[in-house]
Design an enzyme around this catalytic site. Sequence first.
Site, PDB file in Angstrom:
ATOM      1  N   GLY A   1       0.822  -1.216   0.000  1.00  0.00           N
ATOM      2  CA  GLY A   1       0.000   0.000   0.000  1.00  0.00           C
ATOM      3  C   GLY A   1       0.851   1.258   0.000  1.00  0.00           C
TER       4      GLY A   1
ATOM      5  N   CYS B   1       3.818  -9.003   2.099  1.00  0.00           N
ATOM      6  CA  CYS B   1       3.451  -9.809   0.928  1.00  0.00           C
ATOM      7  C   CYS B   1       4.676 -10.319   0.190  1.00  0.00           C
ATOM      8  CB  CYS B   1       2.573  -8.982   0.003  1.00  0.00           C
ATOM      9  SG  CYS B   1       2.199  -9.818  -1.532  1.00  0.00           S
TER      10      CYS B   1
ATOM     11  N   CYS C   1       2.735 -13.604   0.816  1.00  0.00           N
ATOM     12  CA  CYS C   1       2.186 -14.179  -0.416  1.00  0.00           C
ATOM     13  C   CYS C   1       3.236 -14.743  -1.372  1.00  0.00           C
ATOM     14  CB  CYS C   1       1.403 -13.119  -1.199  1.00  0.00           C
ATOM     15  SG  CYS C   1       0.590 -11.888  -0.198  1.00  0.00           S
TER      16      CYS C   1
ATOM     17  N   LYS D   1       5.416 -17.662   0.041  1.00  0.00           N
ATOM     18  CA  LYS D   1       4.436 -18.739   0.304  1.00  0.00           C
ATOM     19  C   LYS D   1       4.051 -19.443  -0.988  1.00  0.00           C
ATOM     20  CE  LYS D   1       0.424 -18.042  -0.345  1.00  0.00           C
ATOM     21  NZ  LYS D   1      -0.551 -17.333   0.450  1.00  0.00           N
TER      22      LYS D   1
ATOM     23  N   ALA E   1      10.019   5.233  11.585  1.00  0.00           N
ATOM     24  CA  ALA E   1       9.486   6.589  11.774  1.00  0.00           C
ATOM     25  C   ALA E   1       8.355   6.530  12.792  1.00  0.00           C
ATOM     26  CB  ALA E   1       8.957   7.124  10.451  1.00  0.00           C
TER      27      ALA E   1
ATOM     28  N   TYR F   1      -6.023 -18.847   7.175  1.00  0.00           N
ATOM     29  CA  TYR F   1      -5.325 -18.924   5.883  1.00  0.00           C
ATOM     30  C   TYR F   1      -3.922 -19.507   6.055  1.00  0.00           C
ATOM     31  CZ  TYR F   1      -8.186 -15.115   3.705  1.00  0.00           C
ATOM     32  OH  TYR F   1      -9.152 -14.319   3.177  1.00  0.00           O
TER      33      TYR F   1
ATOM     34  N   GLU G   1      -2.684 -23.103   4.763  1.00  0.00           N
ATOM     35  CA  GLU G   1      -1.802 -23.116   3.588  1.00  0.00           C
ATOM     36  C   GLU G   1      -0.484 -23.824   3.916  1.00  0.00           C
ATOM     37  OE1 GLU G   1      -3.319 -19.136   1.191  1.00  0.00           O
ATOM     38  OE2 GLU G   1      -1.571 -18.937   2.480  1.00  0.00           O
TER      39      GLU G   1
ATOM     40  N   ARG H   1      -8.588 -25.030  17.159  1.00  0.00           N
ATOM     41  CA  ARG H   1      -9.418 -25.038  18.368  1.00  0.00           C
ATOM     42  C   ARG H   1     -10.914 -25.155  18.091  1.00  0.00           C
ATOM     43  NH1 ARG H   1      -8.770 -18.693  20.352  1.00  0.00           N
ATOM     44  NH2 ARG H   1      -9.656 -17.748  18.499  1.00  0.00           N
TER      45      ARG H   1
ATOM     46  N   GLY I   1      -3.156 -15.609  13.730  1.00  0.00           N
ATOM     47  CA  GLY I   1      -3.667 -14.282  13.414  1.00  0.00           C
ATOM     48  C   GLY I   1      -2.581 -13.217  13.396  1.00  0.00           C
TER      49      GLY I   1
ATOM     50  N   ASP J   1      -3.157  -3.169   5.899  1.00  0.00           N
ATOM     51  CA  ASP J   1      -3.451  -3.989   7.073  1.00  0.00           C
ATOM     52  C   ASP J   1      -3.480  -3.195   8.379  1.00  0.00           C
ATOM     53  OD1 ASP J   1      -3.378  -6.021   5.241  1.00  0.00           O
ATOM     54  OD2 ASP J   1      -1.864  -7.224   6.266  1.00  0.00           O
TER      55      ASP J   1
ATOM     56  N   THR K   1      -3.227  -7.830  -0.083  1.00  0.00           N
ATOM     57  CA  THR K   1      -2.375  -6.922  -0.847  1.00  0.00           C
ATOM     58  C   THR K   1      -3.116  -6.086  -1.902  1.00  0.00           C
ATOM     59  OG1 THR K   1      -0.207  -7.798  -0.477  1.00  0.00           O
ATOM     60  CG2 THR K   1      -0.617  -7.055  -2.695  1.00  0.00           C
TER      61      THR K   1
ATOM     62  N   ALA L   1      -8.250 -15.990  -2.982  1.00  0.00           N
ATOM     63  CA  ALA L   1      -7.894 -17.406  -3.065  1.00  0.00           C
ATOM     64  C   ALA L   1      -7.144 -17.812  -1.814  1.00  0.00           C
ATOM     65  CB  ALA L   1      -7.014 -17.646  -4.283  1.00  0.00           C
TER      66      ALA L   1
ATOM     67  N   HIS M   1     -15.058 -26.755 -22.876  1.00  0.00           N
ATOM     68  CA  HIS M   1     -15.021 -28.192 -22.613  1.00  0.00           C
ATOM     69  C   HIS M   1     -13.716 -28.819 -23.097  1.00  0.00           C
ATOM     70  CE1 HIS M   1     -16.853 -32.066 -21.856  1.00  0.00           C
ATOM     71  NE2 HIS M   1     -16.438 -32.485 -23.042  1.00  0.00           N
TER      72      HIS M   1
ATOM     73  N   GLU N   1     -16.327 -25.593 -16.314  1.00  0.00           N
ATOM     74  CA  GLU N   1     -17.537 -25.577 -17.151  1.00  0.00           C
ATOM     75  C   GLU N   1     -18.778 -25.889 -16.315  1.00  0.00           C
ATOM     76  OE1 GLU N   1     -18.263 -28.866 -20.084  1.00  0.00           O
ATOM     77  OE2 GLU N   1     -16.326 -29.587 -19.388  1.00  0.00           O
TER      78      GLU N   1
HETATM   79  P1  NDP Z   1      -6.576 -15.756  10.565  1.00  0.00           P
HETATM   80  O1  NDP Z   1      -7.184 -14.664  11.340  1.00  0.00           O
HETATM   81  O2  NDP Z   1      -7.046 -16.093   9.197  1.00  0.00           O
HETATM   82  O3  NDP Z   1      -6.637 -17.110  11.401  1.00  0.00           O
HETATM   83  C1  NDP Z   1      -6.178 -17.193  12.721  1.00  0.00           C
HETATM   84  C2  NDP Z   1      -6.425 -18.599  13.201  1.00  0.00           C
HETATM   85  O4  NDP Z   1      -5.823 -18.773  14.473  1.00  0.00           O
HETATM   86  C3  NDP Z   1      -7.903 -18.892  13.353  1.00  0.00           C
HETATM   87  O5  NDP Z   1      -8.116 -20.228  12.974  1.00  0.00           O
HETATM   88  C4  NDP Z   1      -8.115 -18.685  14.857  1.00  0.00           C
HETATM   89  O6  NDP Z   1      -9.150 -19.476  15.377  1.00  0.00           O
HETATM   90  C5  NDP Z   1      -6.805 -19.194  15.398  1.00  0.00           C
HETATM   91  N1  NDP Z   1      -6.486 -18.625  16.705  1.00  0.00           N
HETATM   92  C6  NDP Z   1      -6.548 -17.327  17.087  1.00  0.00           C
HETATM   93  N2  NDP Z   1      -6.140 -17.199  18.366  1.00  0.00           N
HETATM   94  C7  NDP Z   1      -5.823 -18.437  18.793  1.00  0.00           C
HETATM   95  C8  NDP Z   1      -5.357 -18.953  20.019  1.00  0.00           C
HETATM   96  N3  NDP Z   1      -5.162 -18.168  21.067  1.00  0.00           N
HETATM   97  N4  NDP Z   1      -5.133 -20.276  20.117  1.00  0.00           N
HETATM   98  C9  NDP Z   1      -5.361 -21.085  19.051  1.00  0.00           C
HETATM   99  N5  NDP Z   1      -5.806 -20.662  17.873  1.00  0.00           N
HETATM  100  C10 NDP Z   1      -6.042 -19.342  17.733  1.00  0.00           C
HETATM  101  O7  NDP Z   1      -5.021 -15.408  10.580  1.00  0.00           O
HETATM  102  P2  NDP Z   1      -3.788 -15.908   9.760  1.00  0.00           P
HETATM  103  O8  NDP Z   1      -2.635 -15.715  10.680  1.00  0.00           O
HETATM  104  O9  NDP Z   1      -4.001 -17.258   9.168  1.00  0.00           O
HETATM  105  O10 NDP Z   1      -3.730 -14.886   8.553  1.00  0.00           O
HETATM  106  C11 NDP Z   1      -3.692 -13.474   8.801  1.00  0.00           C
HETATM  107  C12 NDP Z   1      -4.277 -12.687   7.654  1.00  0.00           C
HETATM  108  O11 NDP Z   1      -3.398 -12.720   6.560  1.00  0.00           O
HETATM  109  C13 NDP Z   1      -5.586 -13.217   7.118  1.00  0.00           C
HETATM  110  O12 NDP Z   1      -6.689 -12.728   7.814  1.00  0.00           O
HETATM  111  C14 NDP Z   1      -5.571 -12.747   5.695  1.00  0.00           C
HETATM  112  O13 NDP Z   1      -6.141 -11.473   5.621  1.00  0.00           O
HETATM  113  C15 NDP Z   1      -4.111 -12.675   5.345  1.00  0.00           C
HETATM  114  N6  NDP Z   1      -3.698 -13.806   4.490  1.00  0.00           N
HETATM  115  C16 NDP Z   1      -4.309 -14.012   3.286  1.00  0.00           C
HETATM  116  C17 NDP Z   1      -3.934 -15.051   2.473  1.00  0.00           C
HETATM  117  C18 NDP Z   1      -4.616 -15.275   1.175  1.00  0.00           C
HETATM  118  O14 NDP Z   1      -5.371 -14.426   0.743  1.00  0.00           O
HETATM  119  N7  NDP Z   1      -4.425 -16.418   0.523  1.00  0.00           N
HETATM  120  C19 NDP Z   1      -2.854 -15.959   2.865  1.00  0.00           C
HETATM  121  C20 NDP Z   1      -2.294 -15.676   4.147  1.00  0.00           C
HETATM  122  C21 NDP Z   1      -2.712 -14.632   4.918  1.00  0.00           C
HETATM  123  P3  NDP Z   1     -10.714 -19.024  15.348  1.00  0.00           P
HETATM  124  O15 NDP Z   1     -11.173 -19.294  13.953  1.00  0.00           O
HETATM  125  O16 NDP Z   1     -11.338 -19.936  16.345  1.00  0.00           O
HETATM  126  O17 NDP Z   1     -10.738 -17.594  15.740  1.00  0.00           O
END
Ligand code: NDP
Length: 453
Positions: free
Chosen positions: A16, A44, A49, A52, A116, A179, A183, A200, A263, A304, A312, A342, A436, A441
Amino acid sequence: MSNFDYDLFVIGGGSGGVRAARVAAGETGAKVALAEEDRYGGTCVIRGCVPKKLMVFASGYPGMVEEGRAYGWDISLGGFNWDDFHGKLAAELDRLEGIYRKLLAGSGVETFDARARLVDAHTVELSTGERKTAKHILLAMGGRVSVPDVPGIEHAITSNEIFHLPQLPKSILIVGGGYIASEFAGVMNGLGVKTTQFYRGAQILRGFDDEARGLVAEEMMQRGVDLHLGTNVERMEKVEGGIKVTATNGSEQVFEQVMYATGRAPNTDDMGLEEVGVKLGRKGEVLVDDYSQTSVPSIYAVGDVTDRVNLTPVAIREGMAFVDTVFRGKPTPVDHDLIASAIFTQPEMGTVGLSEEDAAAQEPIEVYATSFKPMQSSFAGKSDRVLMKLIVSKATRKVLGCHIVAPGAGEMIQLAGIAVKMGATKEDFDRTVAVHPVMAEELVTLRSPIRET
Ligand code: NDP
């Protein structure tokens, strides 16, 4: 003549920030500076991204060799050389970072390899001690990984370290069901690492279409990921040969590596934001209006750090809209609706619009879906399944959601996303003649609803 050092000072050299700086300087003639404390390209390019996706590619070859044999090729799988791959990956990231630096320099943006922080509504202080003033400041610091406070968490790695392991582990536990966790479970499993994933909740990829994430989970398990739902880590301790993990269900197991993907959080700590009057939300995200303006009129934020849609291409859009608004006199809000995306699990998932569950909660719908064994892997004797699914509004006939689980789903959803964004109806899909024989399709040949609500 402005009394400021710059028209724009950008904090953060990720997707960004770099785009906004380049366009403002290169296309509107603004005097622009940008500070980045780490590497140019941001999450990214440097630790997200891009590396990865290269690892996803690397992890796909064993499956291809296996399939190739079924097609009559006399080939067998040799070993995977992590050092070789990792060296090339590091060189590629250096190359990309170089491009980002060159693009900034080429557009006339002055860069500072420094941290900064804000001093007032028009002033930043660099970690070098210098102070710079600007008519506008753009916050584009992105996010950082966030891990829970579990005993032994210091033994775990995150997605920051996974690209730089000295060697590929024999076994790994991946914690999380989002994600990144899902992944990397596929990547590690594909590379031949014995992979366990703890999530969990009841099903991974919370928030996506239930049927689609259910199929992704099933296919991941069938490919060898040892997925434990309703399971979390109680504690970890370092032992000979790895990390002993005690799970919430009482089980104990030793893994060579544990990776947390629980997260991400906005990068807003110790930036002087609240002192200057920039309002933050509950998660520490910078609060902005539709034009990315913060509560301080001279300060804007994109990507973000605002925790809107953390992708991104969205950060790039927000950066461009900011330039239109502030430097071209064309107030431009960013449309965050119907963004296709995706997830590079194995198989991939491509999605745009509402899940069946969210759509049904909103209005009466028809659900069209088919799940089948695709030709290529079916011929090779594999039992892989794919899913093509459309959610249709009964009232308007518009396609409210499209969900694809299949190899190449990311490429497919980019195109289906155009139709959905244009407001295509189910009948528009139907009058499109099929290509096809391809998997996609099925999206234009779905005859009758499998469910209605
Ligand atoms: P997400 O927010 O997608 O997932 C976090 C996961 O961790 C969830 O399953 C959550 O569970 C779990 N979690 C959270 N806190 C705890 C805890 N204390 N103990 C155990 N499990 C926990 O975050 P990611 O880190 O996977 O990705 C971050 C961001 O990056 C995404 O939101 C996305 O925007 C971006 N991203 C996008 C991609 C793509 O477009 N292909 C690829 C990679 C990242 P619960 O569901 O129960 O809350």
